[in-house]
Design an enzyme around this catalytic site. Structure first.
Site, PDB file in Angstrom:
ATOM      1  N   TYR A   1      35.293  37.611  40.647  1.00 51.54           N
ATOM      2  CA  TYR A   1      35.091  38.815  41.721  1.00 51.54           C
ATOM      3  C   TYR A   1      36.192  38.806  42.647  1.00 51.54           C
ATOM      4  CZ  TYR A   1      30.667  39.201  39.258  1.00 51.54           C
ATOM      5  OH  TYR A   1      29.697  39.611  38.147  1.00 51.54           O
TER       6      TYR A   1
ATOM      7  N   TYR B   1      37.208  40.939  33.901  1.00 52.94           N
ATOM      8  CA  TYR B   1      37.892  41.720  34.679  1.00 52.94           C
ATOM      9  C   TYR B   1      38.045  43.224  34.037  1.00 52.94           C
ATOM     10  CZ  TYR B   1      41.831  43.102  37.671  1.00 52.94           C
ATOM     11  OH  TYR B   1      42.724  43.398  38.739  1.00 52.94           O
TER      12      TYR B   1
ATOM     13  N   ARG C   1      37.902  34.116  28.797  1.00 53.58           N
ATOM     14  CA  ARG C   1      39.404  33.886  28.964  1.00 53.58           C
ATOM     15  C   ARG C   1      40.184  35.055  28.098  1.00 53.58           C
ATOM     16  NH1 ARG C   1      39.739  27.264  29.037  1.00 53.58           N
ATOM     17  NH2 ARG C   1      37.869  26.930  30.674  1.00 53.58           N
ATOM     18  N   ASN C   2      39.608  36.147  27.933  1.00 52.52           N
ATOM     19  CA  ASN C   2      40.613  37.037  27.239  1.00 52.52           C
ATOM     20  C   ASN C   2      40.540  38.499  28.212  1.00 52.52           C
ATOM     21  OD1 ASN C   2      41.246  36.934  24.154  1.00 52.52           O
ATOM     22  ND2 ASN C   2      39.361  36.122  24.282  1.00 52.52           N
TER      23      ASN C   2
ATOM     24  N   VAL D   1      25.963  41.305  34.012  1.00 49.44           N
ATOM     25  CA  VAL D   1      27.257  41.298  33.523  1.00 49.44           C
ATOM     26  C   VAL D   1      27.409  40.205  32.639  1.00 49.44           C
ATOM     27  CG1 VAL D   1      29.655  40.869  34.340  1.00 49.44           C
ATOM     28  CG2 VAL D   1      28.061  41.822  36.015  1.00 49.44           C
ATOM     29  N   CYS D   2      27.972  40.249  31.323  1.00 51.50           N
ATOM     30  CA  CYS D   2      28.077  39.090  30.318  1.00 51.50           C
ATOM     31  C   CYS D   2      29.086  39.483  29.548  1.00 51.50           C
ATOM     32  CB  CYS D   2      26.703  38.619  29.744  1.00 51.50           C
ATOM     33  SG  CYS D   2      26.005  40.057  28.732  1.00 51.50           S
ATOM     34  N   VAL D   3      29.690  38.421  28.876  1.00 51.79           N
ATOM     35  CA  VAL D   3      30.676  38.587  27.912  1.00 51.79           C
ATOM     36  C   VAL D   3      30.552  37.545  26.634  1.00 51.79           C
ATOM     37  CG1 VAL D   3      33.244  37.930  27.518  1.00 51.79           C
ATOM     38  CG2 VAL D   3      32.726  39.229  29.732  1.00 51.79           C
TER      39      VAL D   3
END
Length: 281
Positions: free
Chosen positions: A245, A212, A207-208, A199-201
Site C-alpha cells: 500500500y 499492485y 510476487r507477480n 483484497v486477495c491474490v
C-alpha cells in the site's frame, strides 16, 4: 497482500474443521493476521467484508502479466469466480474435514449473493460498490494449478479465464466494525470517500505484481466516481501488505484502539489513506 455479508440456513461442520483466516504476518496481501473459528455458538459468520489478503508463500509461479486483464466485474459468472477465490483465500479447512467441497461452495454461495447485492446498490450504508478482478487465460494456468482453475474459472466472450485476484471498492462513509476515515470532512463526504476491502491474490501467484495492479485499477475507478480520498485497513503486523500500500502512495492516518481489537478478537488494524486528484470540498 491479500482481503469478506446474508446467509441461508444450512448445516455447517464443527468449529474444528473450518477457520476464518484473514492473514498472519507471513501473509503479503492481507489486512488480517489472525485465525478465528468461523462458527461459534451455532451462529453464522456473515459473508465477507475483509480488509486485504496477500500471503507470502514458499513457492510461487511467474506468469506472463501481458495476458493479465484487470477490470470491473459485472457478469454473475465472474462474480461467482471472485467469491470462490475469496473463500479459497480467507478460510482454512482442516484436511480431515467432512465434505470440504460442499462447505466451500456454501460459503462461496453466501458471499456471491451478498456481493451481487452490494454491487447492485442494495446494501444499506454503501452508496456504490464495484468488484474489481484480475484475470488470466485458463491456458496460462492449467499446467500448474488445477485447483485454482477448477474453482475460479469463468467464460468471457468464449474465452475461459481465471480470477487470480480480486477486491471491492466501496463508496461509503465507513465499513462495518472498522476505523472510520476522517477525510474529507463536511457535507458530501459520503460521495468523496471510499474504502478497499476483500483484497486477495491467489497464493500461487504472489510476487507477480497482481496486488499492485488491482490497487492501481481501483484508484482509476475511484477517480471516475469522483472520489478524492481512498482508504484501506491493514493488520498492524502485516509488513508485506503495508509495503504494497505504501508503494501505492498510501500513508498512515490512524490505528485501531487495543480494546476494540480485543473485543473483535483480531489483531489491531492500521488505517491507511491516499488522496486522489479531483474536486475537493
Amino acid at each position: 497482500m491479500a482481503l469478506l455479508l446474508s446467509s441461508p440456513h444450512v448445516t455447517y461442520p464443527s468449529s474444528s474443521s473450518i477457520s476464518h483466516t484473514p492473514l498472519n504476518s507471513n501473509c503479503s496481501l492481507s489486512s488480517f493476521s489472525f485465525q478465528r473459528t468461523l462458527y461459534s455458538s451455532r451462529r453464522l459468520q456473515p459473508p465477507l467484508i475483509v480488509a486485504s489478503h496477500l500471503c507470502t508463500t514458499t513457492t510461487t509461479t511467474t506468469v506472463d502479466t501481458s495476458l493479465l486483464n484487470v477490470a470491473e466485474a459485472f457478469s454473475e459468472d465472474q462474480l461467482w469466480a471472485a467469491s470462490c477465490l475469496r473463500v479459497r483465500s480467507f478460510y482454512n479447512f482442516a484436511p480431515t474435514a467432512y465434505a470440504i467441497h460442499d462447505h466451500k461452495r456454501d460459503l462461496a454461495g453466501r458471499e456471491f449473493e451478498a456481493l451481487k447485492e452490494r454491487v447492485a446498490g442494495k446494501r444499506e450504508g454503501f452508496r456504490r460498490v464495484s468488484c474489481i478482478n484480475a484475470t488470466l487465460p485458463l491456458s496460462e494456468l492449467s499446467s500448474f494449478s488445477h485447483d485454482l482453475c477448477a474453482e475460479c474459472k469463468f467464460s468471457d466472450d468464449g474465452e475461459d479465464r481465471v480470477v487470480v485476484g480480486t477486491l471491492d471498492l466501496n463508496q461509503c462513509l465507513r465499513l462495518p466494525d472498522e476505523i472510520t476515515g476522517m477525510k474529507p470532512q463536511g457535507i458530501g463526504a459520503d460521495f468523496l470517500r471510499a474504502y478497499l476491502s476483500n483484497v486477495c491474490v491467489a497464493k500461487e501467484l504472489h510476487r507477480n505484481g497482481l496486488g499492485y495492479s488491482l490497487v492501481s485499477k481501483s484508484k482509476i475507478v475511484a477517480q471516475d466516481w469522483g472520489i478524492t480520498d481512498l482508504y484501506v485497513h491493514v493488520a498492524i503486523d502485516n509488513e508485506p501488505a503495508k509495503n504494497l500500500y505504501m508503494k501505492s502512495s498510501f500513508v498512515y492516518e490512524n490505528d485501531e484502539p487495543a480494546w476494540q481489537a480485543r473485543f473483535l478478537d483480531r489483531p489491531r488494524r492500521l488505517l491507511l489513506w491516499t488522496s486522489l486528484p479531483g474536486m475537493q470540498l
